[in-house]
Design an enzyme around this catalytic site. Sequence first.
Site, PDB file in Angstrom:
ATOM      1  N   LYS A 109      38.926  36.457  43.359  1.00  0.00           N
ATOM      2  CA  LYS A 109      39.566  35.659  44.749  1.00  0.00           C
ATOM      3  C   LYS A 109      37.688  35.604  45.134  1.00  0.00           C
ATOM      4  O   LYS A 109      37.751  34.805  46.182  1.00  0.00           O
ATOM      5  CB  LYS A 109      40.488  36.309  45.214  1.00  0.00           C
ATOM      6  CG  LYS A 109      41.480  36.295  45.254  1.00  0.00           C
ATOM      7  CD  LYS A 109      43.040  36.791  45.676  1.00  0.00           C
ATOM      8  CE  LYS A 109      44.137  36.449  45.972  1.00  0.00           C
ATOM      9  NZ  LYS A 109      44.668  36.887  44.701  1.00  0.00           N
TER      10      LYS A 109
HETATM   11  C1  LIG Z   1      45.672  36.245  43.740  1.00  0.00           C
HETATM   12  C2  LIG Z   1      45.840  36.674  42.120  1.00  0.00           C
HETATM   13  C3  LIG Z   1      46.612  36.153  41.310  1.00  0.00           C
HETATM   14  C4  LIG Z   1      47.079  34.689  41.643  1.00  0.00           C
HETATM   15  O1  LIG Z   1      46.186  34.315  41.972  1.00  0.00           O
HETATM   16  P1  LIG Z   1      47.211  32.891  42.694  1.00  0.00           P
HETATM   17  O2  LIG Z   1      46.144  31.892  43.466  1.00  0.00           O
HETATM   18  O3  LIG Z   1      47.732  33.182  43.623  1.00  0.00           O
HETATM   19  O4  LIG Z   1      48.014  32.042  41.842  1.00  0.00           O
HETATM   20  C5  LIG Z   1      46.678  36.484  39.683  1.00  0.00           C
HETATM   21  N1  LIG Z   1      45.523  37.868  39.465  1.00  0.00           N
HETATM   22  C6  LIG Z   1      44.605  38.296  39.932  1.00  0.00           C
HETATM   23  C7  LIG Z   1      44.165  39.680  40.145  1.00  0.00           C
HETATM   24  C8  LIG Z   1      44.607  38.035  41.726  1.00  0.00           C
HETATM   25  O5  LIG Z   1      44.412  38.830  42.183  1.00  0.00           O
END
Ligand SMILES: *Cc1c(COP(=O)(O)O)cnc(C)c1O
Length: 465
Positions: A109
């Site tokens: 993110k």
């Molecule tokens: C948020 C997150 C996901 C999922 O991502 P999406 O955009 O909701 O599909 C997968 N892995 C980690 C480590 C995350 O923080």
Amino acid sequence: MKYISTRGRIDAIDFRRAVLMGLADDGGLIIPQSIPNVADRLEIWRKLSYPQLAFEVIRLFAADIPEADLRGLIDRTYGRAFPEDVVPVVRVGGLFVMELFHGPTLAFKDVALQLLGNLFEYILARRQGAMNILAATSGDTGSAAIYGVRGRRGIRIFVMHPLGAVSPIQERQMTAVLDDNVHNLAVQGSFDDCQNIMKSLAGDLEFKRKYNLGAVNSVNWARVLAQIVYYFRAALDACEAAGSKAAAVCVPTGNFGNVLAGWYARQMGAPISRLILATNCNDILARFFQTGQYSLGKVAQTLAPSMDIQVASNFERYLYYRAGSSPAALRALMDQFRKTGSLRVDSGGSGAVDPLFASAAADEQQILDAIRTTWRDHKYLLDPHSAVGVSVARRLAGGIDGPIVCLATAHPAKFPAAIRQATGEDLAHHPDIDRLMELPTRCTTVPNDAQKVRQFIVQKVASSR
Ligand SMILES: *Cc1c(COP(=O)(O)O)cnc(C)c1O
């Protein structure tokens, strides 16, 4: 480039306005009015550095930011907080793994939220404005958002997490940030309660306007946009390394935010043969691409908690295109879903719901097995989310031509308990995580009550003017 809403009830807006609006004011999701095709410049793009590539992609969608400014923003974003190649790719057995976790909170993110923080600051400075970000988190989004905006002028952030229900590391990553503009709220309730408080306050348009409420969750278009960049990088690099025309990208997904960026990249002409959608046992999305039926189940807690989601908020963007880019048809689908907890999309003839997507789920045992065998055979440590992807990629690889790039979404040190469970050893460390437990923290506990959260925001804004 102008932006519209999937629900068709806002006037077209420019990029800067779209970034500030977050969720569209009509309750829909903001999308670009058209999707540019870049197939004619892939040979040039192949040779660019990550910041250069990011500039080429993002400028197509952000025409209202002068190019020199945009270049500066992108260089600041991917220069300091990331390693030089930003998203390094390693070979793990027969797979490529793209590590998206080298930002400040060690999860993918950061790639988008570091850019979003810079965009907010830039846009606000030119309007001499200020904004208040309200976020609800079950763990990873909160810390990445806080690191995206900490210490930035004109921005305050209020992050709600469910009291006692996030991991100790996740809690520390959020509450050990002591900048004046960062406010952590531990809500006496569940993650759903936090989300409901957020929806209730953001849905109060008068409050939203008066306090300039902004959104950092994955409905914000700028997050999807920032992610499109690494799909180009992944596909171009894997094709080059494997001498192939196209590559498959495997994505562990919960909210459909990450993989949606892959879908846009493919529409733009990225050499992506398939998108492999991998879920944990919260498999609403995997089931959809197998059956065309999107129906709500119960949320189960898994080893990959950031994917413990049933309603995937970004799915609406994909559905919009599936509904013939018709806001009326999309609204009818969303209405049906709201009333019945289920909706259906026809595959239009025989065959798959969408031939671009392959999908499967990994249960708890399969997650542990993927971590264990990958460590045993390749001395490479996967976090449990990335392990969902690798597990599914290995299972589906037989039916996929060309190289597969698995997106690794978190550093294993964020999930040491799962690593111990899988390998029997204490292998997952990172100096930033090891240091966390000694740092001072700040957090306010609040009741599960939107009114109380509203009062908290009003008070903080008044006292920091
Ligand atoms: C948020 C997150 C996901 C999922 O991502 P999406 O955009 O909701 O599909 C997968 N892995 C980690 C480590 C995350 O923080």
